[in-house]
Write an enzyme that holds these catalytic residues in place. Structure first.
Site, PDB file in Angstrom:
ATOM      1  N   THR A   1      26.861 -58.007 148.178  1.00 53.23           N
ATOM      2  CA  THR A   1      26.362 -59.382 147.984  1.00 53.23           C
ATOM      3  C   THR A   1      25.479 -59.385 146.745  1.00 53.23           C
ATOM      4  O   THR A   1      24.257 -59.341 146.844  1.00 53.23           O
ATOM      5  CB  THR A   1      25.590 -59.861 149.222  1.00 53.23           C
TER       6      THR A   1
ATOM      7  N   SER B   1       2.093 -60.121 128.721  1.00 53.32           N
ATOM      8  CA  SER B   1       2.134 -59.379 127.456  1.00 53.32           C
ATOM      9  C   SER B   1       3.564 -59.033 127.054  1.00 53.32           C
ATOM     10  O   SER B   1       3.833 -58.783 125.877  1.00 53.32           O
ATOM     11  CB  SER B   1       1.294 -58.104 127.560  1.00 53.32           C
TER      12      SER B   1
ATOM     13  N   ASP C   1      19.015 -59.939 150.073  1.00 57.59           N
ATOM     14  CA  ASP C   1      19.184 -59.599 151.482  1.00 57.59           C
ATOM     15  C   ASP C   1      19.082 -58.088 151.645  1.00 57.59           C
ATOM     16  O   ASP C   1      18.645 -57.379 150.732  1.00 57.59           O
ATOM     17  CB  ASP C   1      20.513 -60.133 152.021  1.00 57.59           C
TER      18      ASP C   1
ATOM     19  N   GLU D   1       5.242 -55.107 123.346  1.00 60.60           N
ATOM     20  CA  GLU D   1       5.923 -54.512 124.504  1.00 60.60           C
ATOM     21  C   GLU D   1       7.399 -54.882 124.546  1.00 60.60           C
ATOM     22  O   GLU D   1       8.230 -54.130 125.061  1.00 60.60           O
ATOM     23  CB  GLU D   1       5.239 -54.952 125.795  1.00 60.60           C
TER      24      GLU D   1
ATOM     25  N   THR E   1      18.735 -55.534 144.987  1.00 63.42           N
ATOM     26  CA  THR E   1      19.808 -56.192 145.741  1.00 63.42           C
ATOM     27  C   THR E   1      20.501 -57.264 144.901  1.00 63.42           C
ATOM     28  O   THR E   1      21.654 -57.614 145.176  1.00 63.42           O
ATOM     29  CB  THR E   1      19.240 -56.821 147.032  1.00 63.42           C
TER      30      THR E   1
ATOM     31  N   HIS F   1       8.376 -55.563 134.956  1.00 63.46           N
ATOM     32  CA  HIS F   1       8.059 -54.882 133.703  1.00 63.46           C
ATOM     33  C   HIS F   1       6.757 -55.390 133.094  1.00 63.46           C
ATOM     34  O   HIS F   1       6.097 -54.669 132.343  1.00 63.46           O
ATOM     35  CB  HIS F   1       9.207 -55.060 132.701  1.00 63.46           C
TER      36      HIS F   1
END
EC number: 1.11.1.7
Length: 422
Positions: A245, A77, A250, A89, A193, A67
């Site tokens: 997981t 920022s 992974d 932000e 993941t 982000h």
């Protein structure tokens, strides 16, 4: 796995060099080696301490890093607090659920105690994310540092791909303009993941997809039921984006997509869109391919930097403006180029000019400038003046000037003796 480690490091170094040369020539591995050699160790130790008590810190740091970098480059920022006069932000909708800012504060405090005003907050985010990925089973990669902290943070600048955005739109609007390939986009989304998402981002897909009152047909029915039960609780709960997981970096995330178990719509479309489905299948089959691609893509994303900046003393506020440095990195942290030495041009020797009455050009003497030139001697001219013609074959040259009659008479009287020269 250990035997392949040296080859992986060589591959990553090549990828890093290519990425840095393309995006930013100012970053380099070991940037703080001379100015704050313990910087990366301090970051690693504090990330390890947090990871020991909260393994979800990896997902939080990955999200913070993404982000931050995808707005105006990796300039921290996102860390600036809003004020009564201006929202930063951090106040934007997509950043409302970004967390673990306190960990960045802890790391920055330790770095300021060891090396005041040396290590930027932007580098803290990048290094902390790299270390958290490694702690979660992901690749360890050399990371170029030397970023500067941005001088602006505006809530209206935040524009990020949403969870329901089509793959083609996400690539065309966000990834391709920043120099990423389609494969790199699929790789970076693989950070899900270890990610989590609030129900607001996927609840309709699990229960009322596009107002039909039914789940999205591309979602596994068992997963849809699990998500509906999760979201039935109050306070906008979260669900893991990888239901298998959830705390490990992974390829399980990609394998889940191939069997319709993607939680967010943009994730599942990676497996169904013709332009990306083969990439998803490839990562699902090859762990090593994903690890190499993920490390290189993270380095490339971390190399998105802006122009100018400072090293903040506190990551939450801009430095007070200094009339001398303006809050920029102290000079010892970089090696400024020396300006070229310009030799002064030699001063020209001006010789006095004496007016010459004759129309002939004066002969310039090769003598040094210390010898003053002799003033010309003005001789009155006769009405008819001529010179004696040169003597034949070695005759005497020093013939005095005279009139025509004297010259003829002198020529008759002078004869050269044989065997002698002038």
């Amino acid at each position: 796995m250990l035997a392949r480690a040296p080859l992986l490091v060589v591959f990553l170094l090549l990828c890093i060099n290519a990425a840095v040369e393309q995006v930013s020539a100012d970053l380099r591995v070991g940037f703080y080696q001379s100015t704050c050699p313990q910087a990366e160790t301090i970051v690693r130790q504090l990330v390890q301490k947090r990871f020991n008590t909260d393994k979800s810190v990896t997902a939080a740091l990955l999200r913070m890093h993404f982000h931050d970098c995808f707005i105006k480059g990796c300039d921290a920022s996102i860390l600036i607090d809003s004020t009564a006069q201006k929202q930063s932000e951090k106040a934007a909708g997509p950043n409302q659920t970004v967390r673990d800012f306190d960990l960045i504060d802890q790391i920055k405090t330790a770095l300021e105690a060891a090396c005041p005003s040396r290590v930027s907050c932007a580098d803290v985010i990048a290094l902390a994310t790299r270390d958290a990925v490694a702690l979660s089973g992901g690749p360890t990669y050399p990371l170029p540092t030397g970023r500067l902290d941005g001088l602006t943070s505006n809530v209206n600048d935040v524009n990020l791909p949403g969870p329901t955005m089509p793959v083609s739109s996400a690539f065309a609007q966000f990834f391709r303009p920043k120099g990423f390939t389609l494969n790199e986009m699929v790789t970076l989304l693989g950070a899900h993941t270890v990610g989590v998402a609030h129900c607001a981002f996927f609840q309709d897909r699990a229960s009322n997809f596009q107002g039909t009152g039914k789940p999205d047909p591309t979602m596994d029915p068992a997963l849809a039921g699990t998500l509906r039960r999760t979201c039935s609780a109050s306070n906008n709960p979260t669900a893991f984006l990888d239901q298998n997981t959830s705390f490990v970096v992974d390829t399980s995330f990609y394998r889940e997509l191939t069997v319709k178990r993607g939680v967010m719509q943009i994730d599942q479309e990676l497996a169904t869109d013709p332009s990306t489905s083969a990439m998803v299948a490839g990562f699902a089959r090859s762990e090593s391919s994903f690890r190499q691609s993920f490390a290189a893509a993270m380095v490339k994303m971390g190399s998105l930097v802006g122009q100018g900046g400072e090293v903040r003393k506190s990551c939450r506020v801009f430095n007070p403006k200094s009339p001398v440095s303006g809050g920029a990195r102290p000079p010892v942290a970089t090696t400024p180029r020396r300006p070229p030495v310009v030799q002064p041009a030699p001063r020209p020797v001006v010789r006095p000019r004496t007016p010459v009455p004759s129309t002939r050009r004066p002969v310039v003497s090769p003598r040094p400038s210390t010898v003053k030139p002799r003033p010309p001697v003005s001789r009155p001219r006769s009405p008819v003046v001529s010179r004696a013609p040169p003597p034949k074959s070695g005759g005497k040259k020093n013939v005095p000037k005279t009139n025509v009659k004297n010259a003829s008479k002198a020529k008759g009287n002078q004869r050269k003796k044989p065997g002698k020269g002038n």
